[in-house]
Design a protein around this motif. Structure first.
Motif, PDB file in Angstrom:
ATOM      1  N   ARG A  51       0.816  -1.210   0.000  1.00  0.00           N
ATOM      2  CA  ARG A  51       0.000   0.000   0.000  1.00  0.00           C
ATOM      3  C   ARG A  51       0.850   1.260   0.000  1.00  0.00           C
ATOM      4  O   ARG A  51       0.591   2.200  -0.727  1.00  0.00           O
ATOM      5  N   ARG A  52       1.877   1.273   0.846  1.00  0.00           N
ATOM      6  CA  ARG A  52       2.682   2.490   1.000  1.00  0.00           C
ATOM      7  C   ARG A  52       3.717   2.678  -0.104  1.00  0.00           C
ATOM      8  O   ARG A  52       4.188   3.786  -0.308  1.00  0.00           O
ATOM      9  N   PHE A  53       4.096   1.608  -0.767  1.00  0.00           N
ATOM     10  CA  PHE A  53       5.145   1.713  -1.777  1.00  0.00           C
ATOM     11  C   PHE A  53       4.647   1.360  -3.170  1.00  0.00           C
ATOM     12  O   PHE A  53       5.436   1.077  -4.056  1.00  0.00           O
ATOM     13  N   SER A  54       3.340   1.404  -3.361  1.00  0.00           N
ATOM     14  CA  SER A  54       2.801   1.185  -4.701  1.00  0.00           C
ATOM     15  C   SER A  54       3.161   2.396  -5.554  1.00  0.00           C
ATOM     16  O   SER A  54       3.497   3.474  -5.044  1.00  0.00           O
ATOM     17  N   ASP A  55       3.068   2.244  -6.857  1.00  0.00           N
ATOM     18  CA  ASP A  55       3.383   3.348  -7.759  1.00  0.00           C
ATOM     19  C   ASP A  55       2.502   4.569  -7.475  1.00  0.00           C
ATOM     20  O   ASP A  55       2.979   5.703  -7.461  1.00  0.00           O
ATOM     21  N   SER A  56       1.217   4.323  -7.214  1.00  0.00           N
ATOM     22  CA  SER A  56       0.312   5.451  -6.960  1.00  0.00           C
ATOM     23  C   SER A  56       0.622   6.137  -5.628  1.00  0.00           C
ATOM     24  O   SER A  56       0.548   7.363  -5.518  1.00  0.00           O
ATOM     25  N   ALA A  57       1.002   5.357  -4.601  1.00  0.00           N
ATOM     26  CA  ALA A  57       1.345   5.953  -3.307  1.00  0.00           C
ATOM     27  C   ALA A  57       2.614   6.790  -3.410  1.00  0.00           C
ATOM     28  O   ALA A  57       2.699   7.877  -2.828  1.00  0.00           O
ATOM     29  N   ILE A  58       3.586   6.305  -4.151  1.00  0.00           N
ATOM     30  CA  ILE A  58       4.836   7.054  -4.328  1.00  0.00           C
ATOM     31  C   ILE A  58       4.573   8.328  -5.120  1.00  0.00           C
ATOM     32  O   ILE A  58       5.067   9.403  -4.776  1.00  0.00           O
ATOM     33  N   ALA A  59       3.770   8.236  -6.179  1.00  0.00           N
ATOM     34  CA  ALA A  59       3.441   9.429  -6.969  1.00  0.00           C
ATOM     35  C   ALA A  59       2.702  10.453  -6.121  1.00  0.00           C
ATOM     36  O   ALA A  59       2.971  11.657  -6.201  1.00  0.00           O
ATOM     37  N   SER A  60       1.781   9.990  -5.283  1.00  0.00           N
ATOM     38  CA  SER A  60       1.030  10.883  -4.414  1.00  0.00           C
ATOM     39  C   SER A  60       1.948  11.567  -3.401  1.00  0.00           C
ATOM     40  O   SER A  60       1.827  12.771  -3.146  1.00  0.00           O
ATOM     41  N   ALA A  61       2.884  10.811  -2.831  1.00  0.00           N
ATOM     42  CA  ALA A  61       3.821  11.383  -1.860  1.00  0.00           C
ATOM     43  C   ALA A  61       4.714  12.429  -2.521  1.00  0.00           C
ATOM     44  O   ALA A  61       4.987  13.479  -1.937  1.00  0.00           O
ATOM     45  N   LYS A  62       5.160  12.150  -3.748  1.00  0.00           N
ATOM     46  CA  LYS A  62       5.990  13.125  -4.468  1.00  0.00           C
ATOM     47  C   LYS A  62       5.189  14.386  -4.753  1.00  0.00           C
ATOM     48  O   LYS A  62       5.691  15.497  -4.629  1.00  0.00           O
ATOM     49  N   SER A  63       3.926  14.225  -5.131  1.00  0.00           N
ATOM     50  CA  SER A  63       3.071  15.371  -5.418  1.00  0.00           C
ATOM     51  C   SER A  63       2.861  16.206  -4.157  1.00  0.00           C
ATOM     52  O   SER A  63       2.942  17.426  -4.187  1.00  0.00           O
ATOM     53  N   ASP A  64       2.599  15.534  -3.036  1.00  0.00           N
ATOM     54  CA  ASP A  64       2.399  16.240  -1.768  1.00  0.00           C
ATOM     55  C   ASP A  64       3.658  16.966  -1.335  1.00  0.00           C
ATOM     56  O   ASP A  64       3.597  18.075  -0.807  1.00  0.00           O
ATOM     57  N   ALA A  65       4.813  16.344  -1.572  1.00  0.00           N
ATOM     58  CA  ALA A  65       6.079  16.944  -1.156  1.00  0.00           C
ATOM     59  C   ALA A  65       6.373  18.203  -1.959  1.00  0.00           C
ATOM     60  O   ALA A  65       6.925  19.163  -1.425  1.00  0.00           O
ATOM     61  N   THR A  66       5.996  18.222  -3.219  1.00  0.00           N
ATOM     62  CA  THR A  66       6.278  19.405  -4.025  1.00  0.00           C
ATOM     63  C   THR A  66       5.333  20.538  -3.682  1.00  0.00           C
ATOM     64  O   THR A  66       5.671  21.705  -3.848  1.00  0.00           O
ATOM     65  N   GLN A  67       4.129  20.218  -3.184  1.00  0.00           N
ATOM     66  CA  GLN A  67       3.187  21.272  -2.822  1.00  0.00           C
ATOM     67  C   GLN A  67       3.572  21.892  -1.484  1.00  0.00           C
ATOM     68  O   GLN A  67       3.572  23.091  -1.340  1.00  0.00           O
ATOM     69  N   GLY A  68       3.891  21.067  -0.506  1.00  0.00           N
ATOM     70  CA  GLY A  68       4.367  21.534   0.791  1.00  0.00           C
ATOM     71  C   GLY A  68       3.445  22.535   1.479  1.00  0.00           C
ATOM     72  O   GLY A  68       2.426  22.935   0.952  1.00  0.00           O
ATOM     73  N   LEU A  69       3.825  22.918   2.674  1.00  0.00           N
ATOM     74  CA  LEU A  69       3.096  23.906   3.447  1.00  0.00           C
ATOM     75  C   LEU A  69       3.991  25.115   3.666  1.00  0.00           C
ATOM     76  O   LEU A  69       5.190  24.985   3.876  1.00  0.00           O
ATOM     77  N   SER A  70       3.383  26.249   3.661  1.00  0.00           N
ATOM     78  CA  SER A  70       4.108  27.487   3.898  1.00  0.00           C
ATOM     79  C   SER A  70       3.856  27.934   5.331  1.00  0.00           C
ATOM     80  O   SER A  70       2.721  27.843   5.815  1.00  0.00           O
ATOM     81  N   PRO A  71       4.878  28.438   6.016  1.00  0.00           N
ATOM     82  CA  PRO A  71       4.644  28.932   7.387  1.00  0.00           C
ATOM     83  C   PRO A  71       3.602  30.051   7.424  1.00  0.00           C
ATOM     84  O   PRO A  71       2.936  30.237   8.432  1.00  0.00           O
ATOM     85  N   GLN A  72       3.437  30.773   6.318  1.00  0.00           N
ATOM     86  CA  GLN A  72       2.464  31.850   6.287  1.00  0.00           C
ATOM     87  C   GLN A  72       1.026  31.319   6.362  1.00  0.00           C
ATOM     88  O   GLN A  72       0.107  32.085   6.622  1.00  0.00           O
ATOM     89  N   GLN A  73       0.835  30.007   6.159  1.00  0.00           N
ATOM     90  CA  GLN A  73      -0.497  29.421   6.259  1.00  0.00           C
ATOM     91  C   GLN A  73      -0.956  29.289   7.706  1.00  0.00           C
ATOM     92  O   GLN A  73      -2.121  29.028   7.959  1.00  0.00           O
ATOM     93  N   PHE A  74      -0.051  29.440   8.658  1.00  0.00           N
ATOM     94  CA  PHE A  74      -0.375  29.270  10.067  1.00  0.00           C
ATOM     95  C   PHE A  74      -0.410  30.629  10.751  1.00  0.00           C
ATOM     96  O   PHE A  74       0.536  31.419  10.636  1.00  0.00           O
ATOM     97  N   PRO A  75      -1.469  30.909  11.480  1.00  0.00           N
ATOM     98  CA  PRO A  75      -1.555  32.219  12.141  1.00  0.00           C
ATOM     99  C   PRO A  75      -0.561  32.309  13.297  1.00  0.00           C
ATOM    100  O   PRO A  75      -0.299  31.336  13.986  1.00  0.00           O
TER     101      PRO A  75
END
Length: 132
Positions: A51-75
């Motif tokens: 589940r965690r290392f399927s092609d779709s899970a890896i692609a999703s993790a890479k996509s999430d990593a490139t989007q990331g969170l900005s500190p400005q999103q937190f008050p």
């Protein structure tokens, strides 16, 4: 050329002490219950890996990593007028929140452990109360 795995002489005993110890260590690391049924544990671990290392899970993790969170999103709750100071305050607030979450988790674990030893599940319906 390197030998192929598994080699023809490879034997695997899922109930050997070494395998049992290794599986228990992996289960504890992943937060899974340790069981004496190594076959069931191997099946669960296999499902997790697939589940965690399927092609779709890896692609999703890479996509999430490139989007990331900005500190400005937190008050931060206040502004100093200096963007660098505000950023530092946001980071400190996030770290403080993480520490509080870890403290709360520890407290919950302690409460649960104490309740396991002090809970009295006996019910006496005649008295209309729980406990002795």
């Amino acid at each position: 050329s390197p030998p192929s795995f598994p080699s023809p002489n490879f034997t695997f005993d899922p109930n050997s002490p070494e395998i049992s110890a290794a599986l228990a260590k992996i289960a504890r690391t992943l937060g899974l219950p340790v069981t004496s049924d190594n076959s069931a544990l191997l099946s669960v671990l296999s499902d997790i890996v697939h589940r965690r290392f399927s092609d779709s899970a890896i692609a999703s993790a890479k996509s999430d990593a490139t989007q990331g969170l900005s500190p400005q999103q937190f008050p931060v709750g206040f502004e100093t007028g200096d963007p660098a100071t505000d950023l530092g305050a946001r980071v400190l607030r996030l770290l403080y929140t993480r520490d509080l979450r870890q403290l709360q988790t520890s407290i919950n674990r302690i409460i649960s452990d104490v309740q396991e030893h002090t809970a009295d599940p006996k019910t006496d319906a005649r008295l209309g109360r729980v406990g002795s």
